[in-house]
Motif scaffolding. Structure first.
Motif, PDB file in Angstrom:
ATOM      1  N   LEU A 146     -48.547   7.770   3.990  1.00 29.19           N
ATOM      2  CA  LEU A 146     -48.078   9.218   3.698  1.00 29.19           C
ATOM      3  C   LEU A 146     -47.487   9.555   2.174  1.00 29.19           C
ATOM      4  N   TRP A 147     -47.707   8.483   1.379  1.00 31.53           N
ATOM      5  CA  TRP A 147     -47.177   8.602   0.248  1.00 31.53           C
ATOM      6  C   TRP A 147     -48.368   9.002  -0.672  1.00 31.53           C
ATOM      7  N   SER A 148     -49.295   8.482  -0.164  1.00 27.06           N
ATOM      8  CA  SER A 148     -50.754   8.683  -1.057  1.00 27.06           C
ATOM      9  C   SER A 148     -51.006  10.181  -0.604  1.00 27.06           C
ATOM     10  N   MET A 149     -50.965  10.416   0.644  1.00 25.15           N
ATOM     11  CA  MET A 149     -51.517  11.772   1.072  1.00 25.15           C
ATOM     12  C   MET A 149     -50.641  12.731   0.382  1.00 25.15           C
ATOM     13  N   TYR A 150     -49.203  12.660  -0.041  1.00 22.55           N
ATOM     14  CA  TYR A 150     -48.480  13.508  -0.658  1.00 22.55           C
ATOM     15  C   TYR A 150     -48.951  13.734  -2.065  1.00 22.55           C
ATOM     16  N   VAL A 151     -49.165  12.383  -2.583  1.00 21.89           N
ATOM     17  CA  VAL A 151     -49.914  12.418  -4.019  1.00 21.89           C
ATOM     18  C   VAL A 151     -51.262  13.237  -4.124  1.00 21.89           C
ATOM     19  N   TYR A 152     -52.106  12.987  -3.077  1.00 25.26           N
ATOM     20  CA  TYR A 152     -53.481  13.995  -3.004  1.00 25.26           C
ATOM     21  C   TYR A 152     -53.108  15.386  -2.896  1.00 25.26           C
ATOM     22  N   LEU A 153     -52.245  15.816  -1.888  1.00 26.39           N
ATOM     23  CA  LEU A 153     -51.927  17.244  -1.644  1.00 26.39           C
ATOM     24  C   LEU A 153     -51.135  17.868  -2.875  1.00 26.39           C
ATOM     25  N   LYS A 154     -50.398  17.041  -3.250  1.00 23.15           N
ATOM     26  CA  LYS A 154     -49.587  17.616  -4.636  1.00 23.15           C
ATOM     27  C   LYS A 154     -50.579  17.723  -6.008  1.00 23.15           C
ATOM     28  N   ALA A 155     -51.561  17.176  -6.016  1.00 26.07           N
ATOM     29  CA  ALA A 155     -52.614  17.166  -7.093  1.00 26.07           C
ATOM     30  C   ALA A 155     -53.573  18.468  -6.763  1.00 26.07           C
ATOM     31  N   ALA A 156     -53.772  18.754  -5.359  1.00 23.29           N
ATOM     32  CA  ALA A 156     -54.635  19.916  -5.025  1.00 23.29           C
ATOM     33  C   ALA A 156     -53.841  21.038  -4.765  1.00 23.29           C
TER      34      ALA A 156
END
Length: 188
Positions: free
Chosen positions: A166-176
């Protein structure tokens, strides 16, 4: 074909063997299926290492390496869901599989925009993968009901990998996010 691509191909070929061995009616099927998964996880690390070290990256490897990983992980998680038939197994497995679908779609979409590097693999993603691979290996070794420390460690790592997922998904979505929510100026 080079060695990294052969290792990636082996990982894809191992998927049906993992399924068949897992369902064999022998007490050793758990050990062998865990061994198959562990070997596949090792080829994941080793093919990437060799591709970089020997400068043998190819379009085939760049495409199929993550596909092979996702197929192997999703298959193993589905086997575990079926074997344990418990909410505590199903929820984190759904989180992991769902995240893989979302991030794969996000990477494809960002690549179409020419911005694939903004959703490149991060250290969080690598930690998530390590916890996930260890968790699945330990859980494949531990048929229900879990009665040993290996199984309990597998459960703990499964939940750690779910949080990291979930944390990595948040990081990726935040970057995009800036590319996901552009405001278009109205033309006059």
């Amino acid at each position: 074909m080079n060695v990294p691509n052969i290792l990636t191909s082996i990982r894809i070929i191992l998927v049906p063997f993992l399924v068949v061995v897992f369902y064999l009616p022998f007490h050793w099927s758990y050990l062998v299926s865990a061994g198959i998964f562990f070997f596949a996880a090792g080829t994941d690390w080793f093919d990437g290492y060799l591709a970089r070290k020997l400068n043998q990256t190819t379009p085939f490897g760049e495409f199929f390496d993550p596909v092979a990983d996702k197929i192997m992980v999703a298959t193993a998680l589905c086997l575990l869901i079926d074997e344990f038939r418990a909410l505590w197994m199903t929820v984190p497995a759904m989180i992991i599989i769902g995240r893989e679908i979302v991030i794969s779609a996000l990477r494809e979409w960002m690549a179409e925009l020419g911005k694939r590097t903004s959703v490149a693999v991060s250290m969080i993603g690598k930690a998530k993968t390590m916890a996930q691979m260890a968790s699945i290996t330990f859980l494949l070794l531990s048929p229900p009901p879990i009665e040993n420390w290996i199984g309990y460690l597998g459960v703990v790592l499964l939940y750690i990998s779910s949080v990291l997922t979930l944390w990595s998904m948040y990081v990726y979505l935040k970057a995009a996010w800036p590319d996901l929510t552009p405001f278009k100026k109205e033309e006059k």
